[in-house]
Design an enzyme around this catalytic site. Structure first.
Site, PDB file in Angstrom:
ATOM      1  CB  SER A 126      54.615 -51.747  10.977  1.00  0.00           C
ATOM      2  OG  SER A 126      54.958 -51.854  12.323  1.00  0.00           O
ATOM      3  CE1 TYR A 150      51.990 -57.224  10.842  1.00  0.00           C
ATOM      4  CE2 TYR A 150      53.600 -56.251  12.336  1.00  0.00           C
ATOM      5  CZ  TYR A 150      52.494 -56.121  11.520  1.00  0.00           C
ATOM      6  OH  TYR A 150      51.891 -54.891  11.365  1.00  0.00           O
ATOM      7  CE  LYS A 154      52.051 -54.933   7.853  1.00  0.00           C
ATOM      8  NZ  LYS A 154      50.909 -54.612   7.011  1.00  0.00           N
TER       9      LYS A 154
HETATM   10  P1  NAD Z   1      42.863 -55.486  11.816  1.00  0.00           P
HETATM   11  O1  NAD Z   1      43.175 -56.933  11.942  1.00  0.00           O
HETATM   12  O2  NAD Z   1      41.876 -54.896  12.731  1.00  0.00           O
HETATM   13  O3  NAD Z   1      42.420 -55.157  10.309  1.00  0.00           O
HETATM   14  C1  NAD Z   1      42.911 -55.867   9.192  1.00  0.00           C
HETATM   15  C2  NAD Z   1      41.721 -56.256   8.340  1.00  0.00           C
HETATM   16  O4  NAD Z   1      42.205 -56.989   7.202  1.00  0.00           O
HETATM   17  C3  NAD Z   1      40.723 -57.174   9.059  1.00  0.00           C
HETATM   18  O5  NAD Z   1      39.428 -56.650   8.908  1.00  0.00           O
HETATM   19  C4  NAD Z   1      40.867 -58.521   8.368  1.00  0.00           C
HETATM   20  O6  NAD Z   1      39.651 -59.249   8.347  1.00  0.00           O
HETATM   21  C5  NAD Z   1      41.337 -58.107   6.978  1.00  0.00           C
HETATM   22  N1  NAD Z   1      42.125 -59.118   6.252  1.00  0.00           N
HETATM   23  C6  NAD Z   1      43.181 -59.815   6.710  1.00  0.00           C
HETATM   24  N2  NAD Z   1      43.654 -60.632   5.737  1.00  0.00           N
HETATM   25  C7  NAD Z   1      42.879 -60.415   4.649  1.00  0.00           C
HETATM   26  C8  NAD Z   1      42.862 -60.943   3.336  1.00  0.00           C
HETATM   27  N3  NAD Z   1      43.734 -61.887   2.954  1.00  0.00           N
HETATM   28  N4  NAD Z   1      41.956 -60.494   2.466  1.00  0.00           N
HETATM   29  C9  NAD Z   1      41.050 -59.543   2.842  1.00  0.00           C
HETATM   30  N5  NAD Z   1      41.007 -59.010   4.069  1.00  0.00           N
HETATM   31  C10 NAD Z   1      41.907 -59.453   4.963  1.00  0.00           C
HETATM   32  O7  NAD Z   1      44.258 -54.713  11.897  1.00  0.00           O
HETATM   33  P2  NAD Z   1      44.544 -53.148  12.041  1.00  0.00           P
HETATM   34  O8  NAD Z   1      45.077 -52.910  13.403  1.00  0.00           O
HETATM   35  O9  NAD Z   1      43.388 -52.371  11.564  1.00  0.00           O
HETATM   36  O10 NAD Z   1      45.772 -53.013  11.052  1.00  0.00           O
HETATM   37  C11 NAD Z   1      45.614 -52.624   9.694  1.00  0.00           C
HETATM   38  C12 NAD Z   1      46.951 -52.717   8.995  1.00  0.00           C
HETATM   39  O11 NAD Z   1      47.892 -51.891   9.686  1.00  0.00           O
HETATM   40  C13 NAD Z   1      47.556 -54.126   8.993  1.00  0.00           C
HETATM   41  O12 NAD Z   1      48.174 -54.339   7.748  1.00  0.00           O
HETATM   42  C14 NAD Z   1      48.580 -54.065  10.093  1.00  0.00           C
HETATM   43  O13 NAD Z   1      49.640 -54.974   9.876  1.00  0.00           O
HETATM   44  C15 NAD Z   1      49.055 -52.627  10.002  1.00  0.00           C
HETATM   45  N6  NAD Z   1      49.619 -52.109  11.270  1.00  0.00           N
HETATM   46  C16 NAD Z   1      48.869 -52.181  12.406  1.00  0.00           C
HETATM   47  C17 NAD Z   1      49.410 -51.725  13.623  1.00  0.00           C
HETATM   48  C18 NAD Z   1      48.611 -51.826  14.893  1.00  0.00           C
HETATM   49  O14 NAD Z   1      49.220 -51.760  15.967  1.00  0.00           O
HETATM   50  N7  NAD Z   1      47.298 -51.969  14.857  1.00  0.00           N
HETATM   51  C19 NAD Z   1      50.705 -51.178  13.650  1.00  0.00           C
HETATM   52  C20 NAD Z   1      51.428 -51.102  12.464  1.00  0.00           C
HETATM   53  C21 NAD Z   1      50.866 -51.568  11.265  1.00  0.00           C
HETATM   54  N1  UFG Z   2      53.598 -54.506  27.067  1.00  0.00           N
HETATM   55  C1  UFG Z   2      53.489 -54.952  28.363  1.00  0.00           C
HETATM   56  N2  UFG Z   2      52.477 -55.815  28.657  1.00  0.00           N
HETATM   57  C2  UFG Z   2      51.578 -56.245  27.732  1.00  0.00           C
HETATM   58  C3  UFG Z   2      51.705 -55.786  26.393  1.00  0.00           C
HETATM   59  C4  UFG Z   2      52.739 -54.923  26.111  1.00  0.00           C
HETATM   60  O1  UFG Z   2      54.277 -54.588  29.221  1.00  0.00           O
HETATM   61  O2  UFG Z   2      50.696 -57.049  28.068  1.00  0.00           O
HETATM   62  C5  UFG Z   2      54.667 -53.540  26.740  1.00  0.00           C
HETATM   63  C6  UFG Z   2      55.661 -54.061  25.723  1.00  0.00           C
HETATM   64  O3  UFG Z   2      56.674 -54.787  26.368  1.00  0.00           O
HETATM   65  C7  UFG Z   2      56.144 -52.767  25.080  1.00  0.00           C
HETATM   66  C8  UFG Z   2      54.908 -51.854  25.136  1.00  0.00           C
HETATM   67  O4  UFG Z   2      54.069 -52.416  26.133  1.00  0.00           O
HETATM   68  O5  UFG Z   2      57.151 -52.194  25.864  1.00  0.00           O
HETATM   69  C9  UFG Z   2      54.142 -51.791  23.833  1.00  0.00           C
HETATM   70  O6  UFG Z   2      53.833 -53.113  23.412  1.00  0.00           O
HETATM   71  P1  UFG Z   2      52.730 -53.407  22.278  1.00  0.00           P
HETATM   72  O7  UFG Z   2      52.645 -54.897  22.137  1.00  0.00           O
HETATM   73  O8  UFG Z   2      51.483 -52.677  22.549  1.00  0.00           O
HETATM   74  O9  UFG Z   2      53.364 -52.739  20.975  1.00  0.00           O
HETATM   75  P2  UFG Z   2      54.752 -52.995  20.251  1.00  0.00           P
HETATM   76  O10 UFG Z   2      55.487 -51.702  20.251  1.00  0.00           O
HETATM   77  O11 UFG Z   2      55.460 -54.176  20.776  1.00  0.00           O
HETATM   78  O12 UFG Z   2      54.290 -53.388  18.780  1.00  0.00           O
HETATM   79  C10 UFG Z   2      53.228 -52.703  18.124  1.00  0.00           C
HETATM   80  C11 UFG Z   2      52.480 -53.681  17.211  1.00  0.00           C
HETATM   81  C12 UFG Z   2      53.345 -54.108  16.077  1.00  0.00           C
HETATM   82  C13 UFG Z   2      53.843 -52.907  15.360  1.00  0.00           C
HETATM   83  C14 UFG Z   2      54.563 -51.967  16.293  1.00  0.00           C
HETATM   84  C15 UFG Z   2      54.886 -50.699  15.565  1.00  0.00           C
HETATM   85  O13 UFG Z   2      52.079 -54.837  17.938  1.00  0.00           O
HETATM   86  O14 UFG Z   2      52.587 -54.878  15.183  1.00  0.00           O
HETATM   87  O15 UFG Z   2      53.714 -51.626  17.398  1.00  0.00           O
HETATM   88  O16 UFG Z   2      55.760 -49.937  16.289  1.00  0.00           O
HETATM   89  F1  UFG Z   2      54.667 -53.284  14.378  1.00  0.00           F
END
Ligand code: NAD
Ligand code: UFG
Length: 355
Positions: A126, A150, A154
């Site tokens: 991330s 979190y 990572k």
């Molecule tokens: P998500 O929660 O939709 O998907 C994660 C999946 O992993 C889920 O289906 C959950 O049931 C499964 N899971 C969790 N723990 C598990 C375990 N111990 N064993 C087996 N399965 C398990 O999340 P996502 O948004 O699809 O994110 C996928 C990956 O990308 C995550 O590792 C997350 O940290 C990373 N990531 C997501 C974002 C974002 O904004 N969505 C940003 C940066 C990184």
């Molecule tokens: N924000 C609001 N109101 C809300 C939610 C968010 O104003 O209800 C703003 C936040 O302050 C920020 C922007 O929208 O300025 C984006 O916020 P998000 O929560 O959507 O995303 P972040 O950038 O904070 O974090 C996300 C994921 C993290 C990941 C990161 C990677 O939540 O897990 O992107 O860059 F690590």
């Protein structure tokens, strides 16, 4: 023969979209998920979209026995490792859960991979590992630091992968550092389905638009940005999915090269080792710009109020996407317009998600 990929967390938001892209690119997939943040309904919809049943193992990555059985039953080329918990706020109150799931779970997965000599991995990292960036756009050599469990989980996994690659040069380990994934499949059949009130901006906006939530709180309007609100690099989830296909194709080419070199000469060719790559668009969009784009595309009013900054938030964050382009030949194609259109299609067809 098609290469088979184990997709941990494949039932989740990014995993489901990537499974479709992998299938379209000719890979065989096996989903491994404990359904802690997803459902069988999502897997069924992916099956319908690809027109065939999917192999699914319900299991936890911390359960070495079930994982081993998956490696006994299938010959995997590699693993795409999405599974993990991802709620920043929850990680602050439940750090042990996050370290156990995201760090211990990954160690168990890596041990089983080593046991079955499957050493090709794509890990979901991330942009959070960059903390508060010293310069923009953020490239992969930027310093790393995190302030919440979190993000630390990572970062720790990245360090583990680096050490693993240093200890044994037969591993090929790519860490894809996602910026802000948003959007949904253009069919409107799969998308992001948060369990509770969304923490992230886009699902919050779309739930306001569909009438599930009353009003968006914008966390701060005094940042040194174009309009005072936070700036992020939003990336369409289908572009992100294509980034995984590009990373996998790259791993496959490198493994083929390693094999042909080792046949031709006694000297070993070098492995990929640990390779971190940003997946972003390279463009920043402010919170207010996204609200305004979503409102005009959906035709819905998005009432909002300004509140104080959210603890731990940074002003601006966007990627340098040069490395992804140069190494993987991948770049994001879709704009904020498509991100809003596809999110709105998913949200309006499925106001209660997969339920
Ligand atoms: P998500 O929660 O939709 O998907 C994660 C999946 O992993 C889920 O289906 C959950 O049931 C499964 N899971 C969790 N723990 C598990 C375990 N111990 N064993 C087996 N399965 C398990 O999340 P996502 O948004 O699809 O994110 C996928 C990956 O990308 C995550 O590792 C997350 O940290 C990373 N990531 C997501 C974002 C974002 O904004 N969505 C940003 C940066 C990184
Ligand atoms: N924000 C609001 N109101 C809300 C939610 C968010 O104003 O209800 C703003 C936040 O302050 C920020 C922007 O929208 O300025 C984006 O916020 P998000 O929560 O959507 O995303 P972040 O950038 O904070 O974090 C996300 C994921 C993290 C990941 C990161 C990677 O939540 O897990 O992107 O860059 F690590």
């Amino acid at each position: 023969m098609k290469n088979k990929i184990l997709v941990t967390g494949g039932a989740g938001y990014i995993g489901t979209h990537t499974c479709i892209a992998l299938h379209e690119a000719g890979y065989d997939i096996v989903i491994y998920d404990n359904l802690s943040n997803s459902s069988c309904a999502a897997i069924k919809r992916v099956s319908t979209l690809i027109g065939q049943p999917l192999e699914f193992i319900e299991g936890d990555i911390r359960d070495a026995e079930t994982l081993r059985q998956a490696f006994v039953d299938h010959q995997f080329f590699g693993v795409i490792h999405f599974s993990g918990l991802k709620a920043v706020g929850e990680s602050v109150t439940k750090p042990l859960l996050y370290y156990n799931n995201n760090v211990s779970g990954t160690i168990t997965l890596l041990e089983v991979m080593r046991q079955y000599n499957v050493k090709n991995l794509i890990f979901s990292s991330s942009a959070t590992v960059y903390g508060d960036p010293k310069f923009l756009p953020i490239d992969e050599s930027s310093s790393r630091s995190c302030t919440n469990p979190y993000g630390q989980s990572k970062l720790i996994v990245e360090y583990i992968l680096e050490d693993l690659a240093l200890s044994d040069d037969s591993w090929n380990l790519i860490a894809l550092r996602y910026f802000n994934p948003v959007g949904a499949h253009p069919s409107g059949q799969i998308g992001e389905d948060p369990n509770d009130i969304p923490n992230n901006l886009m699902p919050y906006i779309s739930q306001v638009a569909v009438g599930k939530l009353e009003k968006l709180s914008i966390f701060g309007n005094d940042y040194p940005t174009v309009d005072g609100t936070g700036v992020r690099d939003f990336i369409h989830v289908t572009d992100l999915a294509q980034g995984h296909v590009a990373a996998l194709n790259y791993l496959q080419q490198q493994v083929d090269l390693q094999r042909s070199n080792s046949k031709r000469s006694s000297s070993k060719s070098s492995s990929v080792g640990f390779l971190p790559i940003n997946l972003g668009t390279g463009k920043g969009t402010s919170v207010l710009e996204l609200v305004s784009a979503f409102s005009s595309i959906s035709g819905q009013a998005i009432p909002y109020q300004f509140t104080s900054r959210r603890v731990g938030d940074i002003a601006s964050c966007y990627a340098s996407s040069d490395k992804a382009k140069n190494v993987l030949g991948w770049e994001a194609k879709l704009s904020i317009t498509e991100m809003c259109q596809d999110t709105w299609r998913w949200q309006s067809i499925n106001p209660t998600g997969y339920d």
